[in-house]
Scaffold this active site. Structure first.
Site, short mmCIF file in Angstrom:
data_model
loop_
_atom_site.label_atom_id
_atom_site.label_comp_id
_atom_site.label_asym_id
_atom_site.label_seq_id
_atom_site.Cartn_x
_atom_site.Cartn_y
_atom_site.Cartn_z
N TYR A 11 2.59 0.24 15.84
CA TYR A 11 3.24 1.56 15.76
C TYR A 11 2.39 2.64 16.43
CZ TYR A 11 4.83 5.84 13.21
OH TYR A 11 5.25 7.10 12.86
N THR A 144 -8.29 5.14 6.12
CA THR A 144 -7.16 5.83 5.48
C THR A 144 -7.66 6.83 4.44
OG1 THR A 144 -5.40 5.51 3.83
CG2 THR A 144 -6.95 3.72 4.08
N SER A 179 -4.96 -0.07 -3.69
CA SER A 179 -4.30 -1.36 -3.42
C SER A 179 -5.31 -2.27 -2.73
CB SER A 179 -3.09 -1.18 -2.49
OG SER A 179 -3.53 -0.96 -1.15
N TYR A 181 -5.00 -3.53 0.09
CA TYR A 181 -5.09 -3.02 1.46
C TYR A 181 -6.09 -1.86 1.53
CZ TYR A 181 -4.06 0.49 4.94
OH TYR A 181 -4.20 1.47 5.88
N HIS A 182 -5.89 -0.85 0.68
CA HIS A 182 -6.79 0.30 0.72
C HIS A 182 -8.23 -0.14 0.45
CE1 HIS A 182 -2.92 2.51 0.00
NE2 HIS A 182 -3.46 3.31 0.89
N LYS A 185 -10.01 -1.32 3.52
CA LYS A 185 -10.52 -0.24 4.37
C LYS A 185 -11.83 0.32 3.83
CE LYS A 185 -6.97 0.28 7.33
NZ LYS A 185 -7.09 0.27 8.81
N VAL A 211 1.31 8.77 8.58
CA VAL A 211 1.84 9.20 9.88
C VAL A 211 3.37 9.15 9.87
CG1 VAL A 211 1.78 8.77 12.37
CG2 VAL A 211 -0.21 8.20 10.96
N ARG A 241 10.80 6.55 6.02
CA ARG A 241 11.78 5.92 5.14
C ARG A 241 12.87 6.91 4.72
NH1 ARG A 241 9.88 4.86 0.12
NH2 ARG A 241 7.71 4.85 0.82
N THR A 253 14.60 7.41 -2.10
CA THR A 253 13.90 6.89 -3.27
C THR A 253 12.51 7.50 -3.40
OG1 THR A 253 13.38 5.00 -1.87
CG2 THR A 253 15.06 4.68 -3.54
N TYR A 255 9.27 7.67 -5.69
CA TYR A 255 8.65 6.81 -6.71
C TYR A 255 8.17 7.68 -7.87
CZ TYR A 255 8.49 3.26 -2.96
OH TYR A 255 8.79 2.38 -1.95
N GLU A 328 -0.40 4.71 -10.00
CA GLU A 328 -1.05 5.87 -9.38
C GLU A 328 -0.72 7.10 -10.21
OE1 GLU A 328 0.76 6.03 -5.47
OE2 GLU A 328 2.69 6.65 -6.27
#
Lengths: 398, 398
Positions: A11, A144, A179, A181-182, A185, A211, A241, A253, A255, A328
């Site tokens: 992306y 991030t 997460s 993923y985070h 990083k 982004v 989204r 949606t 959250y 969170e």
């Protein structure tokens, strides 16, 4: 300057490659097309059809007259990384080449482990190969803002001066990532900082916000140059989204309560930030952190902005608060610093009604391609007790 | 209590298994014998011959009447981890099962990546399997004081209250680890903290200092129960190495000025700390950090203590300051907290002349087995520009 972009099919990677190529840099991209395989796994796809990377590189040459060099390979393979550095000998490496999704990393143990080993190994290999082949090279690494989490104090850019029991030090800002993923990083950031210290490498760690945006000046030149725009729950980011939900006539949606504050930026600003950092490199032995975003919004604010603009365009947009699949805080302090990129000359494209109108218009043109069932959140952070059958339903297309 | 020990073949894992077995716990050990393979790679071996784990388990049964259950498998294989948890259903897991050497992780890119993926994957697999199979299980994870590095402020136990721009929060203590190995432990700590938060797991992260000592009450029961005592530059820790150098009549190698301060503890205290933590477990959702050491010394102080005692025993011990192969401060503030284990009832075995005399005596008995050429430091942190030929010499026995 010779610039190698890791993750050049993504992306941000692809638009960055074109942006820098157009500005007379010698650009190369490396990718292993892993993202396209993950899309296949989850049966999701970008809203706007994109070409193969080979075809896009060819199209870019036809459109611009500039050739982007293409390498295909996996960052987890050290031999590939060292070989590409020897072949291209970059002055700068822009490293987007990681699994970029928090929900993907939370699906199951396999994807959690994959995300961390993939991201950490790729970055370690890059560090070791830079050290050996191009030790003067400037590493520009995409991190991030999620590395910090949401502490109850102002977030600084990478480091914080702490006074404690009568003594002082400037230390890495404490991280509370949300997460696997985070977390990957954060692991990368620690590894890079160490490599800069012991090997005198030069690195800039861009702690980027969320982004949004579909288009850049270069993607607009030709339909063959489009970038990968995701709107699904796994790879789609909040604003992207929301615009797709509005265009599809389904509720946006949000959250939980939607009070989650985050930093956001336009995809055009990502490219400019990366350019500014390349033109103002870190010094040998220096590890810098820049917080890369231009504005903060709560998720509920963003959704409201999209709804407002969508309604002006005659769409029947509305907001639905769904149970938060993540763990969170939904109401918290959020005051992150972001002055360093501004000081280098960044002039932000702030989120505007014009931009939202343009995004909504563009998304609407591809309305027929929207898969409605991939937007609802299904990956839950609290997976304790989640049953095999549920996983099966989730990921076999049911 | 049912206690599973990951890394049960190691220097600390095996004595811990016997210690807990003797105290009427049902104990199982899991190991893949990776450490024995790393020894083979580097042509190093423990000073005192040790049996296979199978033989030690059998010997322990003969000596104590207690059976330790033995599992052979690799933590990187999720199926193994889940299978062992299902078979044994532990109340507590004590996790020593990682690559434990900083120099090993700095040899080359391959071992750096291996150390991090091995350690991080093993711990991630343990977390995911605990969550699925035994969510109430208490994870006792061995970390290291090296996670903190040497900040210019007092080190707290895992967390620190920070006041910043008029706001306050208690945040993870900032980490500045000094090798790819120490980094792997920081990655683990971040991952474990997150798992406790989202899945309500219970974990205690023991940030352990440098362990010394050869014997415990259980290893002394029978020569077949000895534990793996290393004195080489890769797996040997400071004090253990010094006693062997003294016994071999070669100078004690102090890296650089020797002003590096570290926390130290007797191997007997490691066992007692782990026991105290098991008997006083973390609660569901709780992630605790205890700093596990009993005294701090500078490296030069330690060496001087060994020299002094060795001379009393008639050995011609002396100190040699060698170029520091590591990148670290050789003079720094060091005031780490370590009150939490004391509060649980730890009564330390402080370093004494009696202990040093006993260690020197024991090491001397195995003098003939000392390989002198594996003690000198050869793994350098600043590997930039290190040539292939040099690596070849280092690790092919030259």
């Amino acid at each position: 300057m010779r610039i190698l972009i890791l993750g050049g099919d993504g992306y941000l990677g692809w638009p960055t490659a074109m942006y820098l190529s157009r500005r007379q840099h010698a650009v190369a991209v490396l990718d292993n097309f892993a993202k396209r395989r993950w899309e296949m796994e989850l049966n999701v796809e970008p809203l706007i059809p994109i070409r193969t990377l080979h075809d896009r590189v060819d199209a870019w040459e036809k459109v611009s007259g500039e050739r982007i060099e293409l390498f295909v390979g996996d960052l987890r393979n050290y031999g590939v990384v060292e070989g590409v550095l020897e072949a291209f000998r970059p002055d700068t490496i822009v490293h987007y080449g990681e699994q970029p999704s928090a929900p993907y990393s939370m699906i199951d143990h396999n994807r959690a482990v994959f995300t961390q080993t993939n991201n950490v190994t790729g970055t370690l290999n890059a560090l070791w190969a830079i050290r050996k082949v191009v030790p003067e090279c400037h590493l520009v690494k995409l991190g991030t803002m999620g590395e910090y989490g949401t502490p109850n104090i102002d977030i600084e850019e990478g480091f914080i001066e702490i006074e404690h029991k009568g003594r002082k030090d400037v230390l890495p800002f404490p991280c509370q990532p949300g997460s696997f993923y985070h977390l990957s990083k954060v692991h990368d950031s620690h590894n890079i900082r160490f490599a800069c210290k012991v090997w005198k490498l030069a690195a800039t760690d861009l702690h980027q916000g969320v982004v949004y945006g579909i288009e850049t000046d270069e993607t607009q030149l030709d339909s063959r140059l489009e970038t990968s725009f995701h709107y699904d729950e796994v790879f789609g980011t909040a604003l992207n989204r929301f615009t797709v939900q509005a265009a599809a006539g389904i509720p946006l949606t949000v959250y939980g309560r939607g009070g989650q504050s985050r930093g956001f930026l336009n995809i055009r600003d990502t490219l400019r930030c990366v350019e500014l950092v390349i033109l103002n490199p870190a010094k040998a032995g220096e590890y810098r952190v820049f917080n890369q975003f231009t504005e903060t919004f709560t998720v509920a604010q963003l959704a409201a902005l999209v709804v407002q603009q969508a309604r002006k365009l005659g769409m029947a947009a509305e907001i639905e608060h769904v149970e938060n699949p993540r763990i969170e805080l939904e109401q918290h302090h959020y005051q992150p610093a972001h002055t360093k990129l501004m000081a280098l000359g960044l002039e932000p494209h702030y989120l505007s009604n014009v931009l939202l109108e343009s995004m909504l218009g563009r998304v609407t043109r591809f309305q027929a391609r929207i898969k409605r069932d991939i937007i609802q959140p299904r990956v839950r952070w609290d997976t304790r007790g989640r049953e095999v059958e549920e996983l099966k339903r989730m990921w076999a297309g049911a």
